[in-house]
Design an enzyme around this catalytic site. Sequence first.
Site, PDB file in Angstrom:
ATOM      1  N   GLY A 186      -4.364 -11.431   7.307  1.00  0.00           N
ATOM      2  CA  GLY A 186      -4.419 -11.272   5.867  1.00  0.00           C
ATOM      3  C   GLY A 186      -3.848 -12.508   5.192  1.00  0.00           C
ATOM      4  N   GLY A 219      -0.822 -13.547   4.496  1.00  0.00           N
ATOM      5  CA  GLY A 219       0.304 -14.232   5.156  1.00  0.00           C
ATOM      6  C   GLY A 219      -0.171 -15.078   6.322  1.00  0.00           C
ATOM      7  N   THR A 220      -0.912 -14.460   7.234  1.00  0.00           N
ATOM      8  CA  THR A 220      -1.387 -15.149   8.448  1.00  0.00           C
ATOM      9  C   THR A 220      -2.307 -16.312   8.094  1.00  0.00           C
ATOM     10  OG1 THR A 220      -1.261 -13.069   9.641  1.00  0.00           O
ATOM     11  CG2 THR A 220      -2.673 -14.774  10.607  1.00  0.00           C
ATOM     12  N   ASP A 253      -5.304  -3.892   2.610  1.00  0.00           N
ATOM     13  CA  ASP A 253      -5.041  -4.084   1.170  1.00  0.00           C
ATOM     14  C   ASP A 253      -6.260  -4.633   0.413  1.00  0.00           C
ATOM     15  OD1 ASP A 253      -2.493  -3.399   1.944  1.00  0.00           O
ATOM     16  OD2 ASP A 253      -1.754  -5.456   1.980  1.00  0.00           O
ATOM     17  N   GLU A 287       1.744   1.830  -3.905  1.00  0.00           N
ATOM     18  CA  GLU A 287       3.165   1.536  -3.661  1.00  0.00           C
ATOM     19  C   GLU A 287       3.683   0.430  -4.590  1.00  0.00           C
ATOM     20  OE1 GLU A 287       3.445   0.166   0.408  1.00  0.00           O
ATOM     21  OE2 GLU A 287       2.122  -1.548   0.036  1.00  0.00           O
ATOM     22  N   ARG A 342       5.382  17.475  -6.147  1.00  0.00           N
ATOM     23  CA  ARG A 342       5.729  17.000  -4.794  1.00  0.00           C
ATOM     24  C   ARG A 342       5.101  15.626  -4.567  1.00  0.00           C
ATOM     25  NH1 ARG A 342       8.257  21.061  -4.976  1.00  0.00           N
ATOM     26  NH2 ARG A 342       8.402  22.763  -3.459  1.00  0.00           N
ATOM     27  N   HIS A 362       2.019   4.403   7.121  1.00  0.00           N
ATOM     28  CA  HIS A 362       1.285   3.680   8.161  1.00  0.00           C
ATOM     29  C   HIS A 362       0.128   4.485   8.756  1.00  0.00           C
ATOM     30  CE1 HIS A 362       4.869   1.223   7.735  1.00  0.00           C
ATOM     31  NE2 HIS A 362       4.139   0.243   8.216  1.00  0.00           N
ATOM     32  N   ARG A 420      -3.053   2.742   8.331  1.00  0.00           N
ATOM     33  CA  ARG A 420      -3.414   1.588   9.167  1.00  0.00           C
ATOM     34  C   ARG A 420      -3.872   2.000  10.566  1.00  0.00           C
ATOM     35  NH1 ARG A 420       1.284  -2.498   7.827  1.00  0.00           N
ATOM     36  NH2 ARG A 420       1.624  -2.433  10.076  1.00  0.00           N
TER      37      ARG A 420
HETATM   38  O1  F6P Z   1      -0.433  -5.561   4.263  1.00  0.00           O
HETATM   39  C1  F6P Z   1      -0.629  -4.349   4.903  1.00  0.00           C
HETATM   40  C2  F6P Z   1       0.498  -3.400   4.612  1.00  0.00           C
HETATM   41  O2  F6P Z   1       0.238  -2.175   5.254  1.00  0.00           O
HETATM   42  C3  F6P Z   1       0.786  -3.177   3.133  1.00  0.00           C
HETATM   43  O3  F6P Z   1      -0.123  -2.298   2.518  1.00  0.00           O
HETATM   44  C4  F6P Z   1       2.201  -2.666   3.183  1.00  0.00           C
HETATM   45  O4  F6P Z   1       2.875  -2.939   1.980  1.00  0.00           O
HETATM   46  C5  F6P Z   1       2.803  -3.457   4.317  1.00  0.00           C
HETATM   47  O5  F6P Z   1       1.731  -3.906   5.116  1.00  0.00           O
HETATM   48  C6  F6P Z   1       3.769  -2.686   5.172  1.00  0.00           C
HETATM   49  O6  F6P Z   1       4.332  -3.543   6.082  1.00  0.00           O
HETATM   50  P1  F6P Z   1       5.192  -3.065   7.329  1.00  0.00           P
HETATM   51  O7  F6P Z   1       4.245  -2.599   8.396  1.00  0.00           O
HETATM   52  O8  F6P Z   1       5.963  -4.281   7.717  1.00  0.00           O
HETATM   53  O9  F6P Z   1       6.081  -1.934   6.860  1.00  0.00           O
END
Ligand code: F6P
Length: 359
Positions: A113, A115-116, A138, A233, A277, A283, A286
């Site tokens: 993404g 960063g990389t 994202d 978030e 609530r 995660h 992901r």
């Molecule tokens: O960039 C992907 C992501 O899942 C973001 O949506 C989230 O803010 C972040 O990485 C979470 O990072 P980590 O896995 O370090 O908690």
Amino acid sequence: MAGRTVGILTGGGDCPGLNAAIRAVTKSAILDHGWEVRGILDGYHGLITGRSRQLSYADVSNILPLGGTILGTSNKASPFAFSENGKEPSDVSDRAVENLKRWNIDALFCIGGDGTLSIARKMLSKFDRIIGIPKTIDNDLKCTEQTFGFDTACNFVTQSIDRIHFTAQSHHRVMVIEVMGRYAGWIALEGGLAGGGDIILIPEIPFSYDRIVDAVKERSKKGKRFSIIVVAEGAKPAGEDYAVKKIVKDSPDPIRLGGVGERVADHIEETTGHESRATILGHLQRGGSPSFFDRILATGYGIAAVSFAAKNMFGKMAALRNGDVVPVDLEEATSGLKLVTEDHKLVKAALSLGTSFGV
Ligand code: F6P
């Protein structure tokens, strides 16, 4: 160009489709060009510390449906600021380049993404034979219409909203669902729209607690005794800061967002008395097997990236444009984030359905 050895690494957070991309790069490199492929372990960490392994055709067979990455990843190791044994971070990029030479790698595919790929762009000054492949749930990378991982994450968000609907309806509650996305609201916007969220809160449109409460009350007046709020978030009230969950000190991007969902739910319950609530999907977004779309996209990116290398087109990122995968400059792709705009067609679509953005 037979006899070539290409390297491949996956960096940053994992996401569905990474293995599909690794498989596509490896198979195309071997079958189309007769190249050797070396998988670098744990992203830039393996590049810096000299850990890699050869990838054969058999190594990448049967990995297409797998989540995660068979190569491992790291979102802490930057060759330009690497902490070792608790010491202050230092520039070890020459060591990373030495390892590439030692492995005879003459082209490097970096799957990641923002960063990389920003690190990959910086590395170009020391090793100019790099090609980027865009992944991230994202979907915040510039120059490409979509990153892989996003579709699978949005499918999960949509299914989660569907499930939460039952509890919201049965208990007449306000149910808040917090989703990922860092500073971009794509997952909340698209997942929220597909799941029928009544209120969608995204970082690009700072919200007002009063307007959220108004929207909930408005629904009550119309006989709707429940509301679904999808909150990114990175969403924040106007004039206030992000909700920060954690600081990961040795990460190039140390801020981890989280917690805004609880704040919104608590606020609504306190001010309206309406039972609320919050659920944080975290995660789970992901994980899992890549969707049909992400498999096709990751495969297309991998094959295209190999074809760019064959044509000696480096410093590029594979990008989706009108259904085709095309090369774009890595420099431009990492020049900022792709964010939701207030006039985006899906924002307009949501507004047409009566969805509130809390403003
Ligand atoms: O960039 C992907 C992501 O899942 C973001 O949506 C989230 O803010 C972040 O990485 C979470 O990072 P980590 O896995 O370090 O908690």
